[in-house]
Design a protein around this motif. Sequence first.
Motif, mmCIF file in Angstrom:
data_model
loop_
_atom_site.group_PDB
_atom_site.id
_atom_site.type_symbol
_atom_site.label_atom_id
_atom_site.label_comp_id
_atom_site.label_asym_id
_atom_site.label_seq_id
_atom_site.Cartn_x
_atom_site.Cartn_y
_atom_site.Cartn_z
ATOM 1 N N THR A 48 42.736 30.297 78.475
ATOM 2 C CA THR A 48 44.162 30.497 78.724
ATOM 3 C C THR A 48 44.702 29.241 79.405
ATOM 4 O O THR A 48 44.141 28.771 80.392
ATOM 5 C CB THR A 48 44.404 31.725 79.618
ATOM 6 N N THR A 49 45.800 28.706 78.858
ATOM 7 C CA THR A 49 46.411 27.494 79.396
ATOM 8 C C THR A 49 47.398 27.848 80.510
ATOM 9 O O THR A 49 47.773 29.007 80.662
ATOM 10 C CB THR A 49 47.166 26.744 78.288
ATOM 11 N N PRO A 50 47.839 26.851 81.270
ATOM 12 C CA PRO A 50 48.822 27.113 82.322
ATOM 13 C C PRO A 50 50.138 27.698 81.796
ATOM 14 O O PRO A 50 50.858 28.357 82.530
ATOM 15 C CB PRO A 50 49.062 25.738 82.953
ATOM 16 N N THR A 51 50.430 27.480 80.516
ATOM 17 C CA THR A 51 51.670 28.021 79.940
ATOM 18 C C THR A 51 51.494 29.429 79.394
ATOM 19 O O THR A 51 52.437 30.016 78.874
ATOM 20 C CB THR A 51 52.183 27.108 78.801
ATOM 21 N N GLY A 52 50.267 29.963 79.493
ATOM 22 C CA GLY A 52 50.014 31.325 79.045
ATOM 23 C C GLY A 52 49.499 31.455 77.628
ATOM 24 O O GLY A 52 49.226 32.559 77.168
ATOM 25 N N HIS A 53 49.360 30.346 76.925
ATOM 26 C CA HIS A 53 48.795 30.413 75.582
ATOM 27 C C HIS A 53 47.309 30.751 75.672
ATOM 28 O O HIS A 53 46.617 30.246 76.553
ATOM 29 C CB HIS A 53 48.979 29.079 74.857
ATOM 30 N N VAL A 54 46.857 31.594 74.763
ATOM 31 C CA VAL A 54 45.470 32.031 74.763
ATOM 32 C C VAL A 54 44.803 31.582 73.464
ATOM 33 O O VAL A 54 45.336 31.799 72.369
ATOM 34 C CB VAL A 54 45.373 33.572 74.894
ATOM 35 N N TYR A 55 43.653 30.931 73.607
ATOM 36 C CA TYR A 55 42.892 30.454 72.457
ATOM 37 C C TYR A 55 41.502 31.080 72.496
ATOM 38 O O TYR A 55 40.864 31.111 73.535
ATOM 39 C CB TYR A 55 42.768 28.932 72.488
ATOM 40 N N THR A 56 41.062 31.583 71.362
ATOM 41 C CA THR A 56 39.750 32.203 71.261
ATOM 42 C C THR A 56 38.869 31.342 70.383
ATOM 43 O O THR A 56 39.268 30.935 69.297
ATOM 44 C CB THR A 56 39.865 33.621 70.671
ATOM 45 N N SER A 57 37.680 31.038 70.869
ATOM 46 C CA SER A 57 36.725 30.212 70.142
ATOM 47 C C SER A 57 35.469 31.038 69.892
ATOM 48 O O SER A 57 34.851 31.557 70.827
ATOM 49 C CB SER A 57 36.385 28.982 70.981
ATOM 50 N N ARG A 58 35.106 31.160 68.603
ATOM 51 C CA ARG A 58 33.911 31.910 68.214
ATOM 52 C C ARG A 58 32.929 30.987 67.516
ATOM 53 O O ARG A 58 33.328 30.145 66.722
ATOM 54 C CB ARG A 58 34.279 33.042 67.263
ATOM 55 N N ALA A 59 31.654 31.184 67.807
ATOM 56 C CA ALA A 59 30.621 30.398 67.145
ATOM 57 C C ALA A 59 30.528 30.798 65.686
ATOM 58 O O ALA A 59 30.751 31.962 65.338
ATOM 59 C CB ALA A 59 29.280 30.642 67.835
ATOM 60 N N GLY A 60 30.215 29.840 64.857
ATOM 61 C CA GLY A 60 30.033 30.117 63.439
ATOM 62 C C GLY A 60 28.714 30.816 63.181
ATOM 63 O O GLY A 60 27.889 30.947 64.069
ATOM 64 N N PRO A 61 28.542 31.267 61.951
ATOM 65 C CA PRO A 61 27.301 31.982 61.607
ATOM 66 C C PRO A 61 26.072 31.076 61.664
ATOM 67 O O PRO A 61 26.110 29.937 61.605
ATOM 68 C CB PRO A 61 27.555 32.462 60.187
#
Length: 61
Positions: A48-61
């Motif tokens: 979560t960034t200071p501006t409230g944006h949320v990014y999700t990172s998932r590992a590949g198969p």
Amino acid sequence: MSEVLLSDVHAVGRGVCARGNFVRELPGWTVHLVHDGLGDQPHTVQTTTPTGHVYTSRAGP
């Protein structure tokens, strides 16, 4: 979910560059380990960034 410092690579399992690490340790940034990758869910980290944006990172198969 628990908040962890990105500098603890073993806690979140991500090897990020120094710049990315330093930026995410600034006030307002949070990084959460969503899934540890054990079992049927892929390793997943939510940033979560200071501006409230949320990014999700998932590992590949």
